[in-house]
Design a protein around this motif. Sequence first.
Motif, PDB file in Angstrom:
ATOM      1  N   MET A  87      -8.961  -6.086  -9.519  1.00 46.37           N
ATOM      2  CA  MET A  87      -9.637  -7.370  -9.354  1.00 46.37           C
ATOM      3  C   MET A  87     -10.583  -7.648 -10.534  1.00 46.37           C
ATOM      4  SD  MET A  87     -12.564  -6.688  -6.505  1.00 46.37           S
ATOM      5  CE  MET A  87     -13.733  -7.847  -7.116  1.00 46.37           C
ATOM      6  N   GLU A  88     -10.767  -8.900 -10.807  1.00 42.04           N
ATOM      7  CA  GLU A  88     -11.589  -9.253 -11.969  1.00 42.04           C
ATOM      8  C   GLU A  88     -13.018  -9.582 -11.554  1.00 42.04           C
ATOM      9  OE1 GLU A  88     -10.112 -12.447 -14.372  1.00 42.04           O
ATOM     10  OE2 GLU A  88     -11.511 -11.988 -15.997  1.00 42.04           O
ATOM     11  N   ILE A  89     -13.954  -9.062 -12.311  1.00 39.92           N
ATOM     12  CA  ILE A  89     -15.369  -9.376 -12.074  1.00 39.92           C
ATOM     13  C   ILE A  89     -15.859 -10.196 -13.274  1.00 39.92           C
ATOM     14  CG2 ILE A  89     -17.687  -8.419 -11.722  1.00 39.92           C
ATOM     15  CD1 ILE A  89     -16.356  -5.787 -10.903  1.00 39.92           C
ATOM     16  N   LYS A  90     -16.350 -11.374 -12.966  1.00 36.39           N
ATOM     17  CA  LYS A  90     -16.908 -12.219 -14.020  1.00 36.39           C
ATOM     18  C   LYS A  90     -18.312 -11.697 -14.336  1.00 36.39           C
ATOM     19  CE  LYS A  90     -15.783 -16.152 -16.155  1.00 36.39           C
ATOM     20  NZ  LYS A  90     -14.723 -16.049 -17.155  1.00 36.39           N
TER      21      LYS A  90
END
Lengths: 119, 219
Positions: free
Chosen positions: B1-4
């Motif tokens: 998952m991507e974390i901004k």
Amino acid sequence: MHEFAIAQGLLKIVECEALPYAGAKVLRIKLRVGKMSGVMPDALKFAFEVISQGGVAMDACLEIEEIPLRVRCHHCGGIFAVDVPFMICSHCQSTDVEMISGRELEIESMEIEDGNQGS
Amino acid sequence: MEIKVVKNILEANEMIASQNEELFAQKRVFVVNMMGSPGAGKTTVMERTIEHMKDRHRIAVIEGDIASSRDAERIAALTIPTVQINTGGACHLDSTMVREGYKSLESNLIDLLIVENVGNLVCPAEFRIGEDVKVMITSVTEGDDKPLKYPLMFQVSSLLLLNKIDLLPYLDFDMERFRSDAFKVNPRLEVMATSCKTGDGLDNWFRWLVEGVGKKRER
């Protein structure tokens, strides 16, 4: 020249952001590095590889977007990318210009392993 | 998952630099971050400055070097509060080092704090320490091509002291080209030609400093 110090700063932010995801490995880190930031991408990658050993980011791939030097002319309103760092509008020769990109040293985002949510 | 994330990697240094700025504002200390190559003349310019100004202004100095206390000893001989920071290898001072150094000085009443950065035309330009102004010193013996080779240093500085002009007759230093390149890299950079040997140009520098100290006191 001091990419190790910068890599340490980066690692601190990455490990802090990954903390809520208890042990999830960091897979990818996206950085924006300006051409006038004074930082060499390859040296930064090397330094990060060394100091992240044994931690959650040890296998993370650093993706570095190099941001060009851009200036905005307050006289004619033009926005130009420049190779040589001259603060002179290439259109109207005004010196009333502002650097709007090129000195970034930012972590944009990071990707962690799925499946480790919250702690 | 991507974390901004969207964070400045140097945020830690920026945060301490801002805290330093607030502290110096409260105490009305005018802070000069003095940068330049090894041997450009930073310490000698500071000696002349202190000799000239110390009777009317309360000056303190933070000296930054990789090693040795030689520079701090030179300044301390002028009997003003001085702190030496040895970075042990780091190529620049950062805001934490300056904050720590200032702790030894803050019991003094200070109008002007000069921070002599590590001799280096590259790295100090990238690190704010909480200063009011960055001043760079380059000497004519280093060659006239420095603005193009080290643009960042020229861009972040408000004032450049072009030092050792007494040696111009012995050098092939193209003053026109130097000034023209410096202007292109930073049209707002003020350039003062100086010589610590003859004293030429130093009065302009002293006046510039006095003005800065005065403005900071009024804020």
